[in-house]
Design a protein around this motif. Structure first.
Motif, PDB file in Angstrom:
ATOM      1  N   THR A 286       0.834  -1.188   0.000  1.00 50.76           N
ATOM      2  CA  THR A 286       0.000   0.000   0.000  1.00 50.76           C
ATOM      3  C   THR A 286       0.877   1.249   0.000  1.00 50.76           C
ATOM      4  OG1 THR A 286      -1.716  -1.166   1.233  1.00 50.76           O
ATOM      5  CG2 THR A 286      -1.798   1.238   1.264  1.00 50.76           C
ATOM      6  N   ALA A 287       0.528   2.222  -0.807  1.00 53.17           N
ATOM      7  CA  ALA A 287       1.336   3.447  -0.901  1.00 53.17           C
ATOM      8  C   ALA A 287       1.280   4.237   0.397  1.00 53.17           C
ATOM      9  CB  ALA A 287       0.842   4.302  -2.057  1.00 53.17           C
ATOM     10  N   TYR A 288       2.412   4.814   0.734  1.00 57.89           N
ATOM     11  CA  TYR A 288       2.506   5.635   1.945  1.00 57.89           C
ATOM     12  C   TYR A 288       1.643   6.890   1.817  1.00 57.89           C
ATOM     13  CZ  TYR A 288       4.624   9.044   5.158  1.00 57.89           C
ATOM     14  OH  TYR A 288       4.831   9.996   6.120  1.00 57.89           O
ATOM     15  N   ALA A 289       0.811   7.097   2.833  1.00 57.99           N
ATOM     16  CA  ALA A 289      -0.055   8.289   2.852  1.00 57.99           C
ATOM     17  C   ALA A 289      -0.300   8.649   4.309  1.00 57.99           C
ATOM     18  CB  ALA A 289      -1.365   8.013   2.135  1.00 57.99           C
ATOM     19  N   PRO A 290       0.360   9.691   4.833  1.00 57.86           N
ATOM     20  CA  PRO A 290       0.210  10.065   6.249  1.00 57.86           C
ATOM     21  C   PRO A 290      -1.262  10.288   6.609  1.00 57.86           C
ATOM     22  CG  PRO A 290       1.995  11.307   5.234  1.00 57.86           C
ATOM     23  CD  PRO A 290       1.278  10.609   4.119  1.00 57.86           C
ATOM     24  N   GLN A 291      -1.649   9.767   7.764  1.00 58.63           N
ATOM     25  CA  GLN A 291      -3.041   9.860   8.211  1.00 58.63           C
ATOM     26  C   GLN A 291      -3.206  10.984   9.237  1.00 58.63           C
ATOM     27  OE1 GLN A 291      -5.436   7.439   6.892  1.00 58.63           O
ATOM     28  NE2 GLN A 291      -3.635   7.315   5.552  1.00 58.63           N
ATOM     29  N   ALA A 296       5.177  14.981   7.739  1.00 62.18           N
ATOM     30  CA  ALA A 296       6.517  14.539   8.134  1.00 62.18           C
ATOM     31  C   ALA A 296       7.556  15.532   7.643  1.00 62.18           C
ATOM     32  CB  ALA A 296       6.811  13.165   7.551  1.00 62.18           C
ATOM     33  N   THR A 297       8.470  15.890   8.522  1.00 64.46           N
ATOM     34  CA  THR A 297       9.543  16.824   8.144  1.00 64.46           C
ATOM     35  C   THR A 297      10.910  16.146   8.075  1.00 64.46           C
ATOM     36  OG1 THR A 297       9.854  17.455  10.466  1.00 64.46           O
ATOM     37  CG2 THR A 297       8.327  18.791   9.142  1.00 64.46           C
ATOM     38  N   THR A 298      11.003  14.939   8.563  1.00 68.45           N
ATOM     39  CA  THR A 298      12.271  14.192   8.519  1.00 68.45           C
ATOM     40  C   THR A 298      11.998  12.761   8.088  1.00 68.45           C
ATOM     41  OG1 THR A 298      12.159  13.398  10.814  1.00 68.45           O
ATOM     42  CG2 THR A 298      13.162  15.580  10.453  1.00 68.45           C
ATOM     43  N   MET A 299      13.070  12.053   7.767  1.00 61.68           N
ATOM     44  CA  MET A 299      12.954  10.638   7.410  1.00 61.68           C
ATOM     45  C   MET A 299      12.432   9.823   8.594  1.00 61.68           C
ATOM     46  SD  MET A 299      16.592  10.285   5.386  1.00 61.68           S
ATOM     47  CE  MET A 299      16.420   8.569   4.965  1.00 61.68           C
ATOM     48  N   ILE A 300      12.863  10.208   9.778  1.00 61.53           N
ATOM     49  CA  ILE A 300      12.409   9.496  10.980  1.00 61.53           C
ATOM     50  C   ILE A 300      10.906   9.678  11.158  1.00 61.53           C
ATOM     51  CG2 ILE A 300      12.653   9.374  13.491  1.00 61.53           C
ATOM     52  CD1 ILE A 300      15.549  10.239  13.160  1.00 61.53           C
ATOM     53  N   ASP A 301      10.419  10.862  10.871  1.00 60.60           N
ATOM     54  CA  ASP A 301       8.968  11.106  10.942  1.00 60.60           C
ATOM     55  C   ASP A 301       8.219  10.218   9.945  1.00 60.60           C
ATOM     56  OD1 ASP A 301       9.447  13.033  12.840  1.00 60.60           O
ATOM     57  OD2 ASP A 301       9.203  14.732  11.462  1.00 60.60           O
ATOM     58  N   GLN A 302       8.743  10.116   8.745  1.00 56.21           N
ATOM     59  CA  GLN A 302       8.060   9.336   7.713  1.00 56.21           C
ATOM     60  C   GLN A 302       7.896   7.880   8.134  1.00 56.21           C
ATOM     61  OE1 GLN A 302      10.781  10.941   4.527  1.00 56.21           O
ATOM     62  NE2 GLN A 302       8.924  10.774   3.285  1.00 56.21           N
ATOM     63  N   LEU A 303       8.954   7.315   8.709  1.00 52.89           N
ATOM     64  CA  LEU A 303       8.857   5.920   9.141  1.00 52.89           C
ATOM     65  C   LEU A 303       7.854   5.764  10.283  1.00 52.89           C
ATOM     66  CD1 LEU A 303      12.629   4.914   8.966  1.00 52.89           C
ATOM     67  CD2 LEU A 303      10.814   4.277   7.378  1.00 52.89           C
ATOM     68  N   ASP A 326      20.312   4.907   3.163  1.00 52.74           N
ATOM     69  CA  ASP A 326      19.281   5.653   3.880  1.00 52.74           C
ATOM     70  C   ASP A 326      19.403   5.467   5.384  1.00 52.74           C
ATOM     71  OD1 ASP A 326      17.902   6.767   1.595  1.00 52.74           O
ATOM     72  OD2 ASP A 326      17.259   4.733   1.164  1.00 52.74           O
ATOM     73  N   TRP A 327      19.763   4.261   5.824  1.00 51.09           N
ATOM     74  CA  TRP A 327      19.940   4.060   7.254  1.00 51.09           C
ATOM     75  C   TRP A 327      21.140   4.866   7.771  1.00 51.09           C
ATOM     76  CZ3 TRP A 327      17.716   3.539  11.482  1.00 51.09           C
ATOM     77  CH2 TRP A 327      18.342   3.059  12.640  1.00 51.09           C
ATOM     78  N   ALA A 328      22.213   4.947   6.965  1.00 53.89           N
ATOM     79  CA  ALA A 328      23.361   5.776   7.357  1.00 53.89           C
ATOM     80  C   ALA A 328      22.964   7.239   7.447  1.00 53.89           C
ATOM     81  CB  ALA A 328      24.503   5.589   6.353  1.00 53.89           C
ATOM     82  N   ARG A 329      22.102   7.702   6.556  1.00 54.81           N
ATOM     83  CA  ARG A 329      21.636   9.089   6.587  1.00 54.81           C
ATOM     84  C   ARG A 329      20.848   9.358   7.879  1.00 54.81           C
ATOM     85  NH1 ARG A 329      20.798  12.407   2.098  1.00 54.81           N
ATOM     86  NH2 ARG A 329      20.808  10.568   0.750  1.00 54.81           N
ATOM     87  N   ILE A 330      20.031   8.379   8.262  1.00 54.98           N
ATOM     88  CA  ILE A 330      19.248   8.549   9.491  1.00 54.98           C
ATOM     89  C   ILE A 330      20.154   8.526  10.725  1.00 54.98           C
ATOM     90  CG2 ILE A 330      17.546   7.405  10.979  1.00 54.98           C
ATOM     91  CD1 ILE A 330      16.073   6.547   8.443  1.00 54.98           C
ATOM     92  N   ARG A 352      17.584  -0.140  15.202  1.00 57.28           N
ATOM     93  CA  ARG A 352      16.176  -0.088  15.597  1.00 57.28           C
ATOM     94  C   ARG A 352      15.690   1.346  15.499  1.00 57.28           C
ATOM     95  NH1 ARG A 352      14.202  -4.545  18.112  1.00 57.28           N
ATOM     96  NH2 ARG A 352      12.513  -3.341  19.070  1.00 57.28           N
ATOM     97  N   LEU A 353      14.412   1.482  15.174  1.00 59.55           N
ATOM     98  CA  LEU A 353      13.813   2.810  15.102  1.00 59.55           C
ATOM     99  C   LEU A 353      12.344   2.691  15.485  1.00 59.55           C
ATOM    100  CD1 LEU A 353      14.643   5.700  14.341  1.00 59.55           C
ATOM    101  CD2 LEU A 353      13.769   5.243  12.047  1.00 59.55           C
ATOM    102  N   TRP A 354      11.923   3.540  16.430  1.00 64.34           N
ATOM    103  CA  TRP A 354      10.564   3.501  16.931  1.00 64.34           C
ATOM    104  C   TRP A 354      10.185   2.092  17.425  1.00 64.34           C
ATOM    105  CZ3 TRP A 354       9.426   8.165  17.914  1.00 64.34           C
ATOM    106  CH2 TRP A 354       9.695   9.211  17.037  1.00 64.34           C
ATOM    107  N   ARG A 355      11.108   1.502  18.146  1.00 68.28           N
ATOM    108  CA  ARG A 355      10.926   0.185  18.797  1.00 68.28           C
ATOM    109  C   ARG A 355      10.937  -0.986  17.822  1.00 68.28           C
ATOM    110  NH1 ARG A 355       7.288   3.682  20.196  1.00 68.28           N
ATOM    111  NH2 ARG A 355       5.641   2.641  19.006  1.00 68.28           N
ATOM    112  N   LEU A 356      11.103  -0.731  16.549  1.00 71.95           N
ATOM    113  CA  LEU A 356      11.085  -1.805  15.556  1.00 71.95           C
ATOM    114  C   LEU A 356      12.483  -2.023  14.965  1.00 71.95           C
ATOM    115  CD1 LEU A 356       7.820  -1.018  13.555  1.00 71.95           C
ATOM    116  CD2 LEU A 356       8.107  -2.420  15.621  1.00 71.95           C
ATOM    117  N   PRO A 357      12.820  -3.269  14.598  1.00 70.67           N
ATOM    118  CA  PRO A 357      14.120  -3.530  13.973  1.00 70.67           C
ATOM    119  C   PRO A 357      14.199  -2.932  12.579  1.00 70.67           C
ATOM    120  CG  PRO A 357      12.772  -5.504  13.928  1.00 70.67           C
ATOM    121  CD  PRO A 357      12.034  -4.512  14.772  1.00 70.67           C
ATOM    122  N   VAL A 358      15.395  -2.485  12.218  1.00 69.24           N
ATOM    123  CA  VAL A 358      15.646  -1.949  10.878  1.00 69.24           C
ATOM    124  C   VAL A 358      16.465  -2.986  10.108  1.00 69.24           C
ATOM    125  CG1 VAL A 358      16.782  -0.151   9.535  1.00 69.24           C
ATOM    126  CG2 VAL A 358      15.543   0.436  11.630  1.00 69.24           C
TER     127      VAL A 358
END
Length: 430
Positions: A286-291, A296-303, A326-330, A352-358
């Motif tokens: 499913t395509a990403y679509a913020p609810q 989102a202003t950063t990559m971390i926000d998007q995830l 992308d993970w190095a950028r974050i 890990r990011l937001w409690r989930l494994p990357v």
């Protein structure tokens, strides 16, 4: 104890038959061919050694005849025998010593190695220059330098250098496969997977007063069929090289299996479902679509908002899939004071990011991400595990003494809940 006459006769007979008698001492008595003490007169030594050998043989034959007749050897005869044996031993030892010296030196004087100084003073041009009255000028002596080149030239000694060959084969680095571990495993005995998917549900459930008509809900189902794809490749090798280098067979086996896993990871992520390809996770996501109007202003926000999208679809996310870039950028993101946001640069941080494994994999396209409940969303079906087989059945193989080595596996992928997987673009790459 043997009789002295018998002992003397047997010693002489042994010499006549070629046995070695060790001398008590050795005093060479031979002059030098050039009068300067450089080389022994080998020809004269050979003649004397032959003469001494003949005398020993003559004595041995005479002694043998007398002993067979029962006659005793006279004291004079025994003294003559002793003298002949001593002379023979001296000559034999001298000849042996000379042969050993020549062998160590590599031959006669024609092959003797000379220093640069010797070659200079013995050069005819130098001798002539030294005999002339003092005058200006010079003389040169050609000296062939010994080098490590391997061409057929004077002084070339490169072929004598043996390379330090290291064992084994230096292989290219292997990619760590990770996508398979995200998906629920399964097995099948068929060439296709069928499952019934709920594609629509209208929930009309509500509180109803007594005696009133109850509301009707509706559900829609769809029968899905996905194929079991064959992933395969092969190489060809000669029977001789596989027999002469057993390590090569296991190396080929490992590389073929790695090739299958590499292709499988790409199929699981990006397979487009055309022809014999799997229909992978990304084409069905499913395509990403913020609810909720969130921006989102950063990559971390998007995830984080991708996780929210999966949760709102009733499927709590279990992980993120990113390209290592992308993970190095974050990980190198910093706050206003220049401090790293994710972990400590000195000790690093678990992926890990937001409690989930990357999950990092180069198979993921740069600047894209995949977040979702992978275990609930999809299942992998193995019809035939990765295997490597060797065959010589082909006619050309038999005639040419070749073998075909094939790696093959059969795998199917069913994506039950596309809404549980969110696919998006970070927007850093135009």
């Amino acid at each position: 104890m043997k009789h002295p006459n018998i002992l003397a006769a047997s010693s002489a007979a042994a010499l006549a038959m070629g046995a070695m008698v060790t001398p008590a001492f050795c005093q060479p008595e031979y002059g030098r061919k050039d009068g300067g003490g450089n080389e022994p007169d080998i020809k004269q030594l050979s003649r004397d050694l032959k003469s001494a050998t003949d005398k020993v043989k003559e004595f041995a034959e005479d002694a043998k005849g007398r002993l067979e007749k029962g006659e005793a050897l006279s004291q004079k005869a025994k003294e003559a025998a002793d003298e002949a044996l001593v002379k023979f031993n001296e000559l034999s030892a001298t000849m042996t010593e000379i042969e050993q010296k020549l062998a160590r030196r590599g031959g006669g004087e024609d092959t003797e190695r000379k220093s640069m100084g010797q070659r200079f003073v013995e050069d005819e041009g130098v001798k002539g220059f030294m005999q002339r009255p003092p005058s200006k000028g010079g003389v040169s002596v050609e000296v062939k330098a010994i080098t490590s080149v391997t061409t057929d030239t004077a002084g070339a000694a490169g072929d004598l250098i043996v390379p330090d060959r290291q064992a084994g084969i230096v292989a290219a680095p292997d990619r760590r496969m990770t996508v398979r571990d995200l998906i629920t495993p399964g097995r099948t005995n068929s060439n296709a997977i069928q499952y019934v998917q709920e594609t629509g549900f209208v929930n009309s459930a509500a509180a109803v007063a007594e005696g009133l008509l109850k509301p009707e809900s509706s559900m829609k189902f769809d029968l899905k069929t996905v194929p079991v794809a064959t992933i395969a490749h092969w190489v060809q090798a000669s029977k001789q090289i596989l027999a002469d280098a057993p390590m090569l067979a296991s190396y080929i086996d490992g590389r073929l299996r790695y090739g299958l896993a590499y292709a499988e990871e790409l199929q699981l992520l990006k397979g487009d479902g055309t022809g014999s390809n799997l229909l992978g996770l990304i084409p069905q996501a499913t395509a990403y679509a913020p609810q909720g109007g969130l921006v989102a202003t950063t990559m971390i926000d998007q995830l984080r908002y991708a996780m929210l999208q999966a949760v709102l679809a009733e499927y709590p996310a279990t992980g993120h899939v990113l390209n290592p870039i992308d993970w190095a950028r974050i990980e190198t993101s910093k706050d206003e004071m220049g401090r790293y946001i994710i972990g400590d640069a000195a000790d690093g941080a678990p992926p890990r990011l937001w409690r989930l494994p990357v999950v990092e994999t180069p198979a993921m396209t740069v600047d894209k991400f995949l977040t979702g409940a992978f275990k609930l969303a999809a299942q992998l079906f193995d019809r035939e595990d990765a295997n490597v087989e060797i065959s010589t059945e082909d006619r050309d193989n038999f005639v040419k003494n070749m073998v075909t080595i094939r790696g093959e596996q059969r795998t199917g992928l069913a994506v039950y809940r596309p809404e549980a997987i969110i696919y998006g673009d970070f927007g850093n790459v135009a």
